[in-house]
Design an enzyme around this catalytic site. Structure first.
Site, PDB file in Angstrom:
ATOM      1  N   CYS A  45      17.899-108.207 -16.252  1.00  0.00           N
ATOM      2  CA  CYS A  45      17.293-107.088 -15.506  1.00  0.00           C
ATOM      3  C   CYS A  45      17.786-107.057 -14.067  1.00  0.00           C
ATOM      4  O   CYS A  45      18.011-105.982 -13.492  1.00  0.00           O
ATOM      5  CB  CYS A  45      15.773-107.209 -15.504  1.00  0.00           C
ATOM      6  SG  CYS A  45      15.055-107.273 -17.140  1.00  0.00           S
TER       7      CYS A  45
HETATM    8  C1  BEZ Z   1      16.499-110.631 -18.873  1.00  0.00           C
HETATM    9  O1  BEZ Z   1      16.345-109.572 -18.276  1.00  0.00           O
HETATM   10  O2  BEZ Z   1      17.300-111.457 -18.491  1.00  0.00           O
HETATM   11  C2  BEZ Z   1      15.714-110.931 -20.101  1.00  0.00           C
HETATM   12  C3  BEZ Z   1      14.430-110.426 -20.240  1.00  0.00           C
HETATM   13  C4  BEZ Z   1      13.716-110.735 -21.383  1.00  0.00           C
HETATM   14  C5  BEZ Z   1      14.284-111.516 -22.367  1.00  0.00           C
HETATM   15  C6  BEZ Z   1      15.587-111.974 -22.232  1.00  0.00           C
HETATM   16  C7  BEZ Z   1      16.305-111.682 -21.090  1.00  0.00           C
END
Ligand code: BEZ
Length: 211
Positions: A45
């Site tokens: 994210c």
């Molecule tokens: C991420 O944004 O890195 C992420 C969020 C939830 C699960 C796996 C990765």
């Protein structure tokens, strides 16, 4: 409930990194991108929000406003925004909605289907200036989105709204397009002065008309 393509998207008023946001008011007459992410302070994210901020000029060229969202509270978004700026080289330049009561996530069906998980999934909605839904995509948490593809779809939608054409597989702005099957050959002759190649009666290829 799933929002169908072509139907009007719900408005909302919700907290964001830019204060209380009225979605319709914020969009005004622009196109809109609403996209959700699973949680603050997560690696994928963080990269996505940095990339979207870095594309500011591309959204502007397409008269498009972007809004991010997760169910984390405003304080968390504000703290995370500092990390995004420091690590991704772009400060947030669009509102990040803090949907702590999940009202927006529920209205747009962005919540993870797993009852144990309270987070939003990676949804993307493209909304036209009439507030109608034109694209919806859902990605898994482990896959960061390709925002070049979102820009490509915006180009295709905006072109299709102004000319009687559609865009073929893997099309990119500037490449040949296809004439809608509803256009007669006679009308096509006058509508597409650059001419067209009829590969089949239903497959008529023409240079992109607005280039
Ligand atoms: C991420 O944004 O890195 C992420 C969020 C939830 C699960 C796996 C990765």
């Amino acid at each position: 409930m799933t929002i169908r393509l072509g139907s009007r998207v719900p408005n909302f008023q919700q907290d964001s990194t830019e204060g209380k946001l009225d979605f319709y008011e914020f969009l005004g007459d622009s196109w809109g991108i609403l996209f959700s992410h699973p949680a603050d302070f997560t690696p994928v994210c963080t990269t996505e929000l940095g990339v979207v901020a870095g594309l500011k000029g591309e959204w502007e060229k397409r008269n498009t406003k972007v809004v991010g969202l997760s169910v984390d509270p405003p304080d968390s978004h504000m703290d995370w925004a500092k990390d995004i700026e420091e690590t991704q080289g772009h400060a947030l330049n669009f509102p990040l909605v803090a949907d702590a009561d999940r009202s927006v996530s529920t209205a747009y069906d962005m919540l993870d289907g797993d009852e144990e998980v309270t987070a939003t999934v990676r949804s993307v909605f493209i909304i036209d200036p009439n507030k109608n839904l034109r694209l919806s995509l859902t990605y898994p948490p482990s896959t960061g989105r390709n925002f070049a593809e979102i820009l490509r779809v915006l180009d295709s939608l905006q072109l299709a709204d102004s000319h009687k054409v559609a865009t073929p597989a893997n099309w990119r702005d500037g490449e040949d397009v296809v004439i809608l099957p509803t256009v007669s050959d006679e009308d096509a002759d006058s509508m597409f002065p650059k001419g067209y190649e009829a590969v089949r009666p239903y497959l008529r290829v023409t240079p992109q008309p607005n280039k």
